[in-house]
Design a protein around this motif. Structure first.
Motif, PDB file in Angstrom:
ATOM      1  N   PHE A   1      31.011  42.235  39.542  1.00 18.98           N
ATOM      2  CA  PHE A   1      32.099  41.510  38.889  1.00 18.98           C
ATOM      3  C   PHE A   1      31.728  41.091  37.473  1.00 18.98           C
ATOM      4  O   PHE A   1      32.583  41.087  36.575  1.00 18.98           O
ATOM      5  CB  PHE A   1      32.490  40.287  39.721  1.00 18.98           C
ATOM      6  CG  PHE A   1      33.644  39.517  39.154  1.00 18.98           C
ATOM      7  CD1 PHE A   1      34.947  39.958  39.353  1.00 18.98           C
ATOM      8  CD2 PHE A   1      33.439  38.367  38.404  1.00 18.98           C
ATOM      9  CE1 PHE A   1      36.018  39.253  38.814  1.00 18.98           C
ATOM     10  CE2 PHE A   1      34.498  37.665  37.869  1.00 18.98           C
ATOM     11  CZ  PHE A   1      35.791  38.110  38.074  1.00 18.98           C
ATOM     12  N   THR A   2      30.472  40.729  37.261  1.00 19.32           N
ATOM     13  CA  THR A   2      30.067  40.253  35.938  1.00 19.32           C
ATOM     14  C   THR A   2      29.760  41.383  34.965  1.00 19.32           C
ATOM     15  O   THR A   2      29.668  41.128  33.753  1.00 19.32           O
ATOM     16  CB  THR A   2      28.822  39.348  36.070  1.00 19.32           C
ATOM     17  OG1 THR A   2      27.785  40.062  36.773  1.00 19.32           O
ATOM     18  CG2 THR A   2      29.173  38.076  36.813  1.00 19.32           C
ATOM     19  N   THR A   3      29.606  42.604  35.448  1.00 17.64           N
ATOM     20  CA  THR A   3      29.269  43.721  34.552  1.00 17.64           C
ATOM     21  C   THR A   3      30.421  44.692  34.352  1.00 17.64           C
ATOM     22  O   THR A   3      30.334  45.557  33.481  1.00 17.64           O
ATOM     23  CB  THR A   3      28.059  44.498  35.095  1.00 17.64           C
ATOM     24  OG1 THR A   3      28.317  44.947  36.432  1.00 17.64           O
ATOM     25  CG2 THR A   3      26.816  43.616  35.097  1.00 17.64           C
ATOM     26  N   GLN A   4      31.486  44.562  35.133  1.00 16.25           N
ATOM     27  CA  GLN A   4      32.630  45.450  35.004  1.00 16.25           C
ATOM     28  C   GLN A   4      33.783  44.722  34.329  1.00 16.25           C
ATOM     29  O   GLN A   4      33.888  43.488  34.387  1.00 16.25           O
ATOM     30  CB  GLN A   4      33.083  45.966  36.376  1.00 16.25           C
ATOM     31  CG  GLN A   4      32.056  46.806  37.110  1.00 16.25           C
ATOM     32  CD  GLN A   4      31.986  48.229  36.568  1.00 16.25           C
ATOM     33  OE1 GLN A   4      32.741  48.615  35.686  1.00 16.25           O
ATOM     34  NE2 GLN A   4      31.074  49.013  37.123  1.00 16.25           N
ATOM     35  N   ALA A   5      34.661  45.480  33.702  1.00 14.64           N
ATOM     36  CA  ALA A   5      35.868  44.926  33.073  1.00 14.64           C
ATOM     37  C   ALA A   5      37.060  45.192  33.985  1.00 14.64           C
ATOM     38  O   ALA A   5      37.335  46.349  34.332  1.00 14.64           O
ATOM     39  CB  ALA A   5      36.094  45.551  31.704  1.00 14.64           C
ATOM     40  N   PHE A   6      37.763  44.134  34.374  1.00 13.90           N
ATOM     41  CA  PHE A   6      38.902  44.252  35.279  1.00 13.90           C
ATOM     42  C   PHE A   6      40.191  43.897  34.543  1.00 13.90           C
ATOM     43  O   PHE A   6      40.172  43.219  33.515  1.00 13.90           O
ATOM     44  CB  PHE A   6      38.723  43.333  36.491  1.00 13.90           C
ATOM     45  CG  PHE A   6      37.524  43.663  37.336  1.00 13.90           C
ATOM     46  CD1 PHE A   6      37.592  44.639  38.323  1.00 13.90           C
ATOM     47  CD2 PHE A   6      36.315  43.009  37.144  1.00 13.90           C
ATOM     48  CE1 PHE A   6      36.497  44.949  39.098  1.00 13.90           C
ATOM     49  CE2 PHE A   6      35.212  43.310  37.910  1.00 13.90           C
ATOM     50  CZ  PHE A   6      35.301  44.280  38.898  1.00 13.90           C
TER      51      PHE A   6
ATOM     52  N   VAL B   1      42.127  41.389  42.859  1.00 14.72           N
ATOM     53  CA  VAL B   1      43.261  42.173  43.329  1.00 14.72           C
ATOM     54  C   VAL B   1      43.454  43.486  42.577  1.00 14.72           C
ATOM     55  O   VAL B   1      44.032  44.431  43.117  1.00 14.72           O
ATOM     56  CB  VAL B   1      44.563  41.334  43.270  1.00 14.72           C
ATOM     57  CG1 VAL B   1      44.457  40.111  44.148  1.00 14.72           C
ATOM     58  CG2 VAL B   1      44.889  40.933  41.833  1.00 14.72           C
ATOM     59  N   SER B   2      42.998  43.599  41.322  1.00 16.79           N
ATOM     60  CA  SER B   2      43.230  44.827  40.572  1.00 16.79           C
ATOM     61  C   SER B   2      42.318  45.966  41.006  1.00 16.79           C
ATOM     62  O   SER B   2      42.586  47.128  40.704  1.00 16.79           O
ATOM     63  CB  SER B   2      43.049  44.576  39.068  1.00 16.79           C
ATOM     64  OG  SER B   2      41.688  44.337  38.754  1.00 16.79           O
ATOM     65  N   SER B   3      41.244  45.652  41.746  1.00 17.54           N
ATOM     66  CA  SER B   3      40.312  46.681  42.206  1.00 17.54           C
ATOM     67  C   SER B   3      40.031  46.602  43.695  1.00 17.54           C
ATOM     68  O   SER B   3      39.393  47.496  44.254  1.00 17.54           O
ATOM     69  CB  SER B   3      38.983  46.561  41.451  1.00 17.54           C
ATOM     70  OG  SER B   3      38.367  45.309  41.736  1.00 17.54           O
ATOM     71  N   HIS B   4      40.502  45.534  44.357  1.00 17.02           N
ATOM     72  CA  HIS B   4      40.226  45.280  45.781  1.00 17.02           C
ATOM     73  C   HIS B   4      38.730  45.037  46.036  1.00 17.02           C
ATOM     74  O   HIS B   4      38.270  45.203  47.167  1.00 17.02           O
ATOM     75  CB  HIS B   4      40.730  46.420  46.668  1.00 17.02           C
ATOM     76  CG  HIS B   4      42.206  46.487  46.768  1.00 17.02           C
ATOM     77  ND1 HIS B   4      42.866  47.299  47.663  1.00 17.02           N
ATOM     78  CD2 HIS B   4      43.191  45.838  46.079  1.00 17.02           C
ATOM     79  CE1 HIS B   4      44.174  47.175  47.527  1.00 17.02           C
ATOM     80  NE2 HIS B   4      44.383  46.281  46.558  1.00 17.02           N
TER      81      HIS B   4
ATOM     82  N   SER C   1      44.260  53.310  37.893  1.00 16.05           N
ATOM     83  CA  SER C   1      43.704  52.083  38.462  1.00 16.05           C
ATOM     84  C   SER C   1      42.965  52.403  39.759  1.00 16.05           C
ATOM     85  O   SER C   1      43.342  53.339  40.477  1.00 16.05           O
ATOM     86  CB  SER C   1      44.832  51.080  38.740  1.00 16.05           C
ATOM     87  OG  SER C   1      44.365  49.982  39.491  1.00 16.05           O
ATOM     88  N   PRO C   2      41.915  51.634  40.109  1.00 17.30           N
ATOM     89  CA  PRO C   2      41.213  51.890  41.376  1.00 17.30           C
ATOM     90  C   PRO C   2      42.111  51.790  42.594  1.00 17.30           C
ATOM     91  O   PRO C   2      41.881  52.466  43.598  1.00 17.30           O
ATOM     92  CB  PRO C   2      40.124  50.810  41.394  1.00 17.30           C
ATOM     93  CG  PRO C   2      39.923  50.428  39.970  1.00 17.30           C
ATOM     94  CD  PRO C   2      41.253  50.596  39.321  1.00 17.30           C
ATOM     95  N   THR C   3      43.142  50.948  42.525  1.00 19.31           N
ATOM     96  CA  THR C   3      44.037  50.806  43.674  1.00 19.31           C
ATOM     97  C   THR C   3      45.019  51.955  43.799  1.00 19.31           C
ATOM     98  O   THR C   3      45.739  52.027  44.797  1.00 19.31           O
ATOM     99  CB  THR C   3      44.819  49.483  43.563  1.00 19.31           C
ATOM    100  OG1 THR C   3      45.559  49.461  42.326  1.00 19.31           O
ATOM    101  CG2 THR C   3      43.873  48.299  43.606  1.00 19.31           C
ATOM    102  N   ARG C   4      45.053  52.861  42.812  1.00 18.41           N
ATOM    103  CA  ARG C   4      45.953  54.017  42.889  1.00 18.41           C
ATOM    104  C   ARG C   4      45.243  55.237  43.445  1.00 18.41           C
ATOM    105  O   ARG C   4      45.794  56.338  43.451  1.00 18.41           O
ATOM    106  CB  ARG C   4      46.526  54.350  41.503  1.00 18.41           C
ATOM    107  CG  ARG C   4      47.323  53.244  40.862  1.00 18.41           C
ATOM    108  CD  ARG C   4      48.386  52.693  41.782  1.00 18.41           C
ATOM    109  NE  ARG C   4      49.291  53.725  42.252  1.00 18.41           N
ATOM    110  CZ  ARG C   4      49.931  53.693  43.423  1.00 18.41           C
ATOM    111  NH1 ARG C   4      49.707  52.698  44.262  1.00 18.41           N
ATOM    112  NH2 ARG C   4      50.752  54.665  43.755  1.00 18.41           N
ATOM    113  N   LEU C   5      44.004  55.067  43.904  1.00 23.39           N
ATOM    114  CA  LEU C   5      43.287  56.134  44.590  1.00 23.39           C
ATOM    115  C   LEU C   5      43.369  55.903  46.091  1.00 23.39           C
ATOM    116  O   LEU C   5      43.367  54.761  46.563  1.00 23.39           O
ATOM    117  CB  LEU C   5      41.811  56.168  44.154  1.00 23.39           C
ATOM    118  CG  LEU C   5      41.527  56.407  42.677  1.00 23.39           C
ATOM    119  CD1 LEU C   5      40.023  56.414  42.425  1.00 23.39           C
ATOM    120  CD2 LEU C   5      42.148  57.709  42.199  1.00 23.39           C
ATOM    121  N   SER C   6      43.432  56.974  46.849  1.00 19.95           N
ATOM    122  CA  SER C   6      43.482  56.878  48.302  1.00 19.95           C
ATOM    123  C   SER C   6      42.137  56.414  48.835  1.00 19.95           C
ATOM    124  O   SER C   6      41.120  57.091  48.654  1.00 19.95           O
ATOM    125  CB  SER C   6      43.852  58.238  48.911  1.00 19.95           C
ATOM    126  OG  SER C   6      43.717  58.215  50.324  1.00 19.95           O
TER     127      SER C   6
END
Length: 443
Positions: free
Chosen positions: A116-121, A172-175, A368-373
């Motif tokens: 969480f601290t190294t990725q951009a959401f 919520v943007s990446s689950h 977005s990560p949530t748009r992948l199966s």
């Protein structure tokens, strides 16, 4: 640190690796070392099944749901070389007991915090969107689990399976799961949510379900960090006093706290200031209560649309229970400590898959990560663990880049706008059975 960067760093000093080293490259060995030290299980003794190998067998229990633990160790080839190629099943049981559940918990929490601290959401009005909700898992029906976790019962003395109640905090943007807390069914979700307070990041907005309404919890959530906010549906019987109005359906209100709440939460003041926003969707009125009292930074139109993102955590629970857990009736483990270990392993395995999906979409703004199966990505990650060649460590970054390219192929179709399913309410069961008409009355 991303998975790809970890692979690149690993390839600089490894020339030849086995399967265990490949798995270490996916999960930074430094994370495992920190987790083992915090849990107090670190050891210098070299075993046929080191703690790192046992950790991966616990993760594999969720990735290979239909396989035995012994088969999982064989598939992942995680044991160190020895006289026999395979290890005894009893050695895996002893290894799990030696590892315990706290080491798996620490691994999950350290990995979640670092990611969480190294990725951009994605952000909303400069805030990271989070969600909190609860879920229940069933365990094997035995006396020790009943005593440890508890179970439901009816008036006839019949009882259900022992249950574990879990409360999770999700981006919520990446689950991506940031933290979780669980206990027996006797524990309330609000008390479990309080255990998540140390993991709440600054500059965030947390979306709560209606059942989490507690002014003490909400005040603690708002005070835990810098610029931390909350939003929750307003109760029908909400008692408040309008401080001043911001618009026709928007107002700043004052909420009075009870002496009981102030006794439980020592820092809770007598009054709290909040924002009450009303809006309509298809003729039905909804009201949300939030700490977003600045109307310039948080416009009315933005506030009325953000709460729909709370349902993303429900999708995350579905991915774990139906995708990874395959809708099985109970967890695998039969003893309380092993149940806790299995649950932390499930959360860790889920985050590992999610991190790969985040890496796959990191440089693609339109994806977005949530748009992948999730199910297809999970199968591909499992295949990467099992079949990637480990003859040369220098090829691991290329193999991982190929994995990311494959994950991007599993893009879901666009959501259908205004999709609607009528709600079906189950008929409430009656206390007495329905009386059947006799044959003579029909004649």
């Amino acid at each position: 640190m991303s998975l790809l960067q970890a692979l690149v760093d690993t390839s600089q000093f490894l020339d030849d690796v086995n399967s265990l080293d490949k798995l270490k490259a996916i999960l930074d060995p430094d994370i495992l070392e920190q987790a083992f030290k915090r849990a107090g299980v670190a050891t210098v003794r070299r075993r046929r099944l080191p703690l790192e190998a046992v950790m991966w067998s616990v993760v594999g229990m969720s990735l290979f749901r239909n396989e035995t633990v012994w088969d999982i160790a064989s598939r992942l080839d995680i044991s160190l070389p020895g006289k026999n190629k395979l290890v005894a099943p009893s050695a895996l049981v002893q290894g799990r007991q030696r590892l315990g559940y706290e080491a798996v918990q620490q691994t999950f929490q350290i990995l979640a915090h670092r990611t969480f601290t190294t990725q951009a959401f994605e952000q909303w009005c400069g805030l990271n969107l989070l969600a909190v909700d609860g879920v229940v898992y069933r365990t094997h029906d035995n006396e020790i689990n009943r005593h440890e976790f508890g179970c439901d019962s009816n008036n006839h003395g019949e009882s259900s399976y022992p249950q574990v109640r879990m409360c999770s905090l999700m981006e919520v943007s990446s689950h991506l799961l940031l933290d979780s807390a669980f206990d027996g069914r006797h524990a309330g979700e609000m008390s479990l949510a309080q255990q998540l307070l140390p993991s709440v990041p600054s500059h965030s907005l947390t979306l709560f379900d209606r059942g989490y309404y507690s002014l003490g919890l909400l005040h603690s959530w708002q005070s835990v960090g810098e610029d931390t906010h909350w939003m929750i549906p307003a109760r029908k019987d909400l008692q408040y006093e309008v401080k001043h109005t911001l618009g026709k359906n928007d107002a700043i209100v004052t909420l009075s706290t009870t002496p009981q709440a102030r006794k439980k939460f020592s820092e809770l003041p007598e009054n709290l200031t909040a924002r009450l926003t009303s809006y309509q969707v298809k003729g039905k009125t909804y009201r949300v209560l939030s700490s977003l009292i600045d109307p310039l930074r948080f416009p009315y139109d933005e506030v009325t649309e953000v709460y729909t993102q709370r349902w993303e955590i429900e999708l995350g629970f579905r991915e774990m229970k139906q995708g990874m857990h395959q809708s099985k009736h109970t967890l695998r483990s039969k003893k309380p400590d092993m149940v806790r270990q299995e649950l932390w392993g499930l959360l860790l395995a889920y985050n590992l898959i999610r991190i790969a999906m985040i890496d796959a979409t990191k440089d693609y703004d339109e994806l977005s990560p949530t748009r992948l199966s999730f199910n297809l990505c999970m199968r591909q990650v499992i295949a990467f663990f099992m079949f990637t060649s480990v003859q040369s460590a220098s090829k691991l970054p290329a193999h991982y880049e190929e994995l990311l390219n494959t994950l991007r192929l599993f893009t879901l179709p666009d959501k259908i706008p205004d999709r609607h399913y009528p709600r079906v309410i189950r008929r409430k069961p009656k206390k007495y059975p329905y009386k059947r008409k006799c044959q003579s009355a029909l004649n």
